[in-house]
Design a protein around this motif. Structure first.
Motif, PDB file in Angstrom:
ATOM      1  N   SER A 174       0.922  -1.245   0.221  1.00 46.94           N
ATOM      2  CA  SER A 174       0.032   0.059  -0.002  1.00 46.94           C
ATOM      3  C   SER A 174       0.786   1.310  -0.064  1.00 46.94           C
ATOM      4  O   SER A 174       0.324   2.234  -0.096  1.00 46.94           O
ATOM      5  CB  SER A 174      -1.022   0.089   1.129  1.00 46.94           C
ATOM      6  N   LEU A 175       2.094   1.094   0.068  1.00 45.66           N
ATOM      7  CA  LEU A 175       3.053   2.394   0.299  1.00 45.66           C
ATOM      8  C   LEU A 175       2.732   3.441  -1.094  1.00 45.66           C
ATOM      9  O   LEU A 175       2.674   2.864  -2.239  1.00 45.66           O
ATOM     10  CB  LEU A 175       4.522   1.964   0.336  1.00 45.66           C
ATOM     11  N   THR A 176       2.817   4.464  -0.736  1.00 44.76           N
ATOM     12  CA  THR A 176       2.914   5.667  -2.080  1.00 44.76           C
ATOM     13  C   THR A 176       4.092   6.214  -1.664  1.00 44.76           C
ATOM     14  O   THR A 176       4.897   6.337  -0.612  1.00 44.76           O
ATOM     15  CB  THR A 176       1.654   6.315  -1.736  1.00 44.76           C
ATOM     16  N   THR A 177       4.294   7.244  -2.778  1.00 44.29           N
ATOM     17  CA  THR A 177       5.548   8.059  -2.649  1.00 44.29           C
ATOM     18  C   THR A 177       5.292   9.155  -1.628  1.00 44.29           C
ATOM     19  O   THR A 177       6.383   9.719  -1.226  1.00 44.29           O
ATOM     20  CB  THR A 177       5.545   8.691  -3.948  1.00 44.29           C
ATOM     21  N   ALA A 178       4.216   9.293  -1.044  1.00 46.95           N
ATOM     22  CA  ALA A 178       3.973  10.475  -0.301  1.00 46.95           C
ATOM     23  C   ALA A 178       4.287   9.766   1.147  1.00 46.95           C
ATOM     24  O   ALA A 178       4.743  10.623   2.075  1.00 46.95           O
ATOM     25  CB  ALA A 178       2.446  10.697  -0.096  1.00 46.95           C
ATOM     26  N   ASP A 179       4.463   8.616   1.386  1.00 44.47           N
ATOM     27  CA  ASP A 179       4.663   7.824   2.594  1.00 44.47           C
ATOM     28  C   ASP A 179       6.128   7.777   2.746  1.00 44.47           C
ATOM     29  O   ASP A 179       6.539   7.314   3.775  1.00 44.47           O
ATOM     30  CB  ASP A 179       4.214   6.382   2.746  1.00 44.47           C
ATOM     31  N   PRO A 222       6.739   6.879 -10.612  1.00 43.70           N
ATOM     32  CA  PRO A 222       5.808   7.595  -9.725  1.00 43.70           C
ATOM     33  C   PRO A 222       6.408   8.957  -9.103  1.00 43.70           C
ATOM     34  O   PRO A 222       7.411   9.121  -9.061  1.00 43.70           O
ATOM     35  CB  PRO A 222       5.492   6.668  -8.514  1.00 43.70           C
ATOM     36  N   ARG A 223       5.365  10.063  -9.424  1.00 42.06           N
ATOM     37  CA  ARG A 223       5.779  11.138  -8.900  1.00 42.06           C
ATOM     38  C   ARG A 223       5.860  11.361  -7.427  1.00 42.06           C
ATOM     39  O   ARG A 223       5.087  10.838  -6.611  1.00 42.06           O
ATOM     40  CB  ARG A 223       4.759  12.142  -9.092  1.00 42.06           C
ATOM     41  N   LEU A 224       7.002  11.948  -6.897  1.00 44.05           N
ATOM     42  CA  LEU A 224       7.132  11.950  -5.649  1.00 44.05           C
ATOM     43  C   LEU A 224       6.179  12.867  -4.917  1.00 44.05           C
ATOM     44  O   LEU A 224       5.350  13.752  -5.461  1.00 44.05           O
ATOM     45  CB  LEU A 224       8.611  12.929  -5.359  1.00 44.05           C
ATOM     46  N   PHE A 225       5.790  12.714  -3.582  1.00 39.51           N
ATOM     47  CA  PHE A 225       4.891  13.476  -2.770  1.00 39.51           C
ATOM     48  C   PHE A 225       3.507  13.239  -3.359  1.00 39.51           C
ATOM     49  O   PHE A 225       2.600  14.437  -3.206  1.00 39.51           O
ATOM     50  CB  PHE A 225       5.374  15.021  -2.576  1.00 39.51           C
ATOM     51  N   SER A 226       3.080  11.943  -3.910  1.00 39.17           N
ATOM     52  CA  SER A 226       1.905  11.870  -4.569  1.00 39.17           C
ATOM     53  C   SER A 226       1.265  10.659  -4.060  1.00 39.17           C
ATOM     54  O   SER A 226       1.819   9.859  -3.083  1.00 39.17           O
ATOM     55  CB  SER A 226       1.902  11.921  -5.943  1.00 39.17           C
ATOM     56  N   ASN A 227      -0.070  10.157  -4.321  1.00 41.59           N
ATOM     57  CA  ASN A 227      -0.598   9.301  -4.113  1.00 41.59           C
ATOM     58  C   ASN A 227      -0.269   7.749  -4.946  1.00 41.59           C
ATOM     59  O   ASN A 227      -1.055   6.936  -4.922  1.00 41.59           O
ATOM     60  CB  ASN A 227      -2.278   9.239  -3.662  1.00 41.59           C
ATOM     61  N   GLU A 228       0.628   8.128  -5.687  1.00 42.46           N
ATOM     62  CA  GLU A 228       0.968   6.921  -6.579  1.00 42.46           C
ATOM     63  C   GLU A 228       1.724   6.062  -6.026  1.00 42.46           C
ATOM     64  O   GLU A 228       2.457   6.242  -4.986  1.00 42.46           O
ATOM     65  CB  GLU A 228       1.710   7.498  -7.575  1.00 42.46           C
ATOM     66  N   PRO A 229       1.737   4.795  -6.411  1.00 43.26           N
ATOM     67  CA  PRO A 229       2.361   3.617  -5.578  1.00 43.26           C
ATOM     68  C   PRO A 229       4.004   3.928  -5.710  1.00 43.26           C
ATOM     69  O   PRO A 229       4.354   3.978  -6.704  1.00 43.26           O
ATOM     70  CB  PRO A 229       1.828   2.289  -6.452  1.00 43.26           C
ATOM     71  N   PHE A 230       4.453   3.385  -4.715  1.00 37.16           N
ATOM     72  CA  PHE A 230       5.869   3.434  -4.463  1.00 37.16           C
ATOM     73  C   PHE A 230       6.336   2.257  -5.250  1.00 37.16           C
ATOM     74  O   PHE A 230       7.354   2.418  -5.807  1.00 37.16           O
ATOM     75  CB  PHE A 230       6.228   3.498  -3.102  1.00 37.16           C
ATOM     76  N   SER A 244      -0.437   1.811 -15.624  1.00 35.07           N
ATOM     77  CA  SER A 244      -1.900   1.308 -15.478  1.00 35.07           C
ATOM     78  C   SER A 244      -2.920   2.399 -16.314  1.00 35.07           C
ATOM     79  O   SER A 244      -2.853   3.670 -15.956  1.00 35.07           O
ATOM     80  CB  SER A 244      -2.289   1.180 -14.024  1.00 35.07           C
ATOM     81  N   TYR A 245      -3.186   2.255 -17.349  1.00 38.58           N
ATOM     82  CA  TYR A 245      -4.008   2.913 -18.279  1.00 38.58           C
ATOM     83  C   TYR A 245      -5.362   3.293 -17.879  1.00 38.58           C
ATOM     84  O   TYR A 245      -5.954   4.560 -18.044  1.00 38.58           O
ATOM     85  CB  TYR A 245      -3.980   2.646 -19.704  1.00 38.58           C
ATOM     86  N   GLU A 246      -5.894   2.355 -17.245  1.00 41.00           N
ATOM     87  CA  GLU A 246      -7.143   2.663 -16.530  1.00 41.00           C
ATOM     88  C   GLU A 246      -7.260   3.531 -15.271  1.00 41.00           C
ATOM     89  O   GLU A 246      -7.877   4.590 -15.203  1.00 41.00           O
ATOM     90  CB  GLU A 246      -7.589   1.507 -15.875  1.00 41.00           C
ATOM     91  N   GLU A 247      -6.105   3.773 -14.584  1.00 42.16           N
ATOM     92  CA  GLU A 247      -5.806   4.777 -13.511  1.00 42.16           C
ATOM     93  C   GLU A 247      -4.846   5.878 -13.982  1.00 42.16           C
ATOM     94  O   GLU A 247      -4.826   6.840 -13.083  1.00 42.16           O
ATOM     95  CB  GLU A 247      -5.180   4.064 -12.154  1.00 42.16           C
ATOM     96  N   ASP A 248      -4.329   5.751 -14.992  1.00 40.58           N
ATOM     97  CA  ASP A 248      -3.299   6.848 -15.542  1.00 40.58           C
ATOM     98  C   ASP A 248      -2.223   7.208 -14.629  1.00 40.58           C
ATOM     99  O   ASP A 248      -1.920   8.134 -14.102  1.00 40.58           O
ATOM    100  CB  ASP A 248      -4.202   8.064 -15.888  1.00 40.58           C
ATOM    101  N   ARG A 249      -1.711   6.129 -14.102  1.00 41.84           N
ATOM    102  CA  ARG A 249      -0.351   6.165 -13.200  1.00 41.84           C
ATOM    103  C   ARG A 249       0.095   4.726 -13.270  1.00 41.84           C
ATOM    104  O   ARG A 249      -0.175   3.899 -13.905  1.00 41.84           O
ATOM    105  CB  ARG A 249      -0.829   6.556 -11.735  1.00 41.84           C
ATOM    106  N   PRO A 250       1.436   4.770 -12.498  1.00 38.80           N
ATOM    107  CA  PRO A 250       2.327   3.482 -12.795  1.00 38.80           C
ATOM    108  C   PRO A 250       1.543   2.231 -11.784  1.00 38.80           C
ATOM    109  O   PRO A 250       0.670   2.618 -11.101  1.00 38.80           O
ATOM    110  CB  PRO A 250       3.516   3.840 -11.702  1.00 38.80           C
ATOM    111  N   LYS A 251       1.613   1.399 -12.454  1.00 36.63           N
ATOM    112  CA  LYS A 251       0.785  -0.061 -12.040  1.00 36.63           C
ATOM    113  C   LYS A 251       1.372  -0.339 -10.743  1.00 36.63           C
ATOM    114  O   LYS A 251       2.599  -0.732 -10.561  1.00 36.63           O
ATOM    115  CB  LYS A 251       0.738  -1.096 -13.098  1.00 36.63           C
ATOM    116  N   ARG A 252       0.587  -0.445  -9.731  1.00 33.76           N
ATOM    117  CA  ARG A 252       0.886  -1.169  -8.285  1.00 33.76           C
ATOM    118  C   ARG A 252       1.364  -2.472  -8.240  1.00 33.76           C
ATOM    119  O   ARG A 252       0.831  -3.412  -9.116  1.00 33.76           O
ATOM    120  CB  ARG A 252      -0.211  -0.900  -7.227  1.00 33.76           C
ATOM    121  N   LEU A 253       2.428  -2.689  -7.604  1.00 36.08           N
ATOM    122  CA  LEU A 253       3.036  -3.976  -7.148  1.00 36.08           C
ATOM    123  C   LEU A 253       2.147  -4.488  -6.360  1.00 36.08           C
ATOM    124  O   LEU A 253       1.782  -4.278  -5.058  1.00 36.08           O
ATOM    125  CB  LEU A 253       4.336  -4.035  -6.785  1.00 36.08           C
ATOM    126  N   THR A 254       1.322  -5.790  -6.727  1.00 37.87           N
ATOM    127  CA  THR A 254       0.210  -6.042  -5.971  1.00 37.87           C
ATOM    128  C   THR A 254       0.974  -7.295  -4.943  1.00 37.87           C
ATOM    129  O   THR A 254       1.937  -7.657  -4.762  1.00 37.87           O
ATOM    130  CB  THR A 254      -0.654  -7.124  -6.620  1.00 37.87           C
TER     131      THR A 254
END
Length: 340
Positions: A174-179, A222-230, A244-254
């Protein structure tokens, strides 16, 4: 599991979504319900609302006997499945779909704390071998080798989050770059219940995280200080990180992908099969307690409900030999290295 889930079970899962339950929780419920449905199909017949309503106490007993005696499920697992089935029955009762249900009268397995078995933790030698193997190319296919330079630091940092910081699988995925605050050497960990805690990274571990992030090509980084997955999923065919084209951001490692990565690394290190993120977390807790960490501090650090959550670890330590305790202890290993 190929069998479709019965409609009345789908209705129950939809009700959980309407209540705002997390998708990860709903997926776990769905897995348990499909498992029960498949058992019913094999043992009794197709599972319909009518069959669910007519389920007998004896049928319920047979199901849990299979979980405990045949599949060797742990009591905690069977109690979780019991809770899911019980909640399903209450949902059907509230909708008038059933008048009563056998699961509501079934006595769930008693939860008795038991020590961890030997295959549920790593000693210092085994964990060191795992970390060494993560940085090697031994046992990799040609296809895996090509993308390996981009993944070494990511994989090692993930393993360290379990081994050195006691994170859970959900917390890591669940980590994001903001974390991640590189300037402070800090990591914000958020539990499934939304509770946050701050851990301080060592310089070496911060360097792993930073190197991994900078190796991701800028268009998919992933952009720093964002909600995008780390932690970003990797495409071995294209030898790059996924978008991830559906979410328009890097695809999270599940969570599943993290477990798969760990299984591969454990296999390459020739360790015992079955190791997962949970076993690495067990290792962290045992080490800290053996090395004299205050139980209340550990409880707060990990976000555990109460000190009773550590009871299994104390029972485990009580059964360990002096040699096994030393093999787990970080301070003993450091002292041995100094003496050499």
């Amino acid at each position: 599991m190929s069998q479709p889930i019965p409609a009345f079970m789908e209705d129950y899962l939809d009700s959980l979504r309407e209540k705002g339950r997390k998708e990860s929780t709903i997926k776990r419920y769905q897995y348990d319900l499909i498992d029960f449905s498949e058992w019913h199909q094999k043992s009794i017949g197709p599972l319909s609302l009518e069959a669910w309503s007519a389920l007998s106490y004896e049928n319920i007993t047979l199901f849990f006997d299979e979980l405990i005696k045949v599949r060797s499920y742990k009591v905690r697992t069977t109690r979780r499945i019991y809770s899911v089935l019980q909640q399903l029955a209450r949902f059907c009762l509230s909708n008038g779909q059933v008048l009563t249900h056998a699961i509501l009268h079934y006595k769930q397995p008693e939860l008795v704390d038991a020590p961890l078995s030997r295959n549920e933790w790593l000693n210092k030698s085994e964990s060191d071998r795992l970390l060494t193997m993560i940085r090697s190319y031994e046992g990799l296919t040609e296809n895996q080798m090509r993308g390996r330079p981009l993944l070494i630091d990511r994989n090692e940092f993930i393993a360290q989050l379990f081994l050195s910081y006691g994170c859970s699988l959900h917390e890591v995925a669940s980590l994001t770059t903001a974390d991640v605050r590189f300037e402070r050497n800090q990591l914000r960990i958020r539990s499934e219940k939304g509770i946050s805690r701050i851990v301080t990274l060592t310089e070496d571990h911060k360097r792993l995280a930073y190197t991994y992030l900078t190796l991701i090509p800028e268009p998919v980084r992933p952009r720093l200080f964002s909600n995008e997955p780390f932690f970003v999923a990797f495409d071995f065919q294209r030898e790059t990180f996924r978008w991830s084209y559906e979410e328009d951001r890097p695809k999270r490692l599940t969570e599943i992908s993290i477990q798969k990565m760990l299984r591969l690394e454990v296999m390459r290190a020739s360790l015992r099969k079955g190791f997962s993120a949970m076993q690495l977390r067990h290792t962290f807790i045992l080490r800290k307690l053996i090395d004299g960490a205050d139980p209340f501090t550990i409880q707060q650090y990990l976000g555990l409900k109460s000190p009773l959550s550590l009871r299994r670890y104390f029972l485990t330590i009580d059964q360990l030999s002096t040699e096994e305790k030393l093999s787990l202890s970080e301070t003993a290993t450091e002292a041995l290295n100094v003496s050499k």
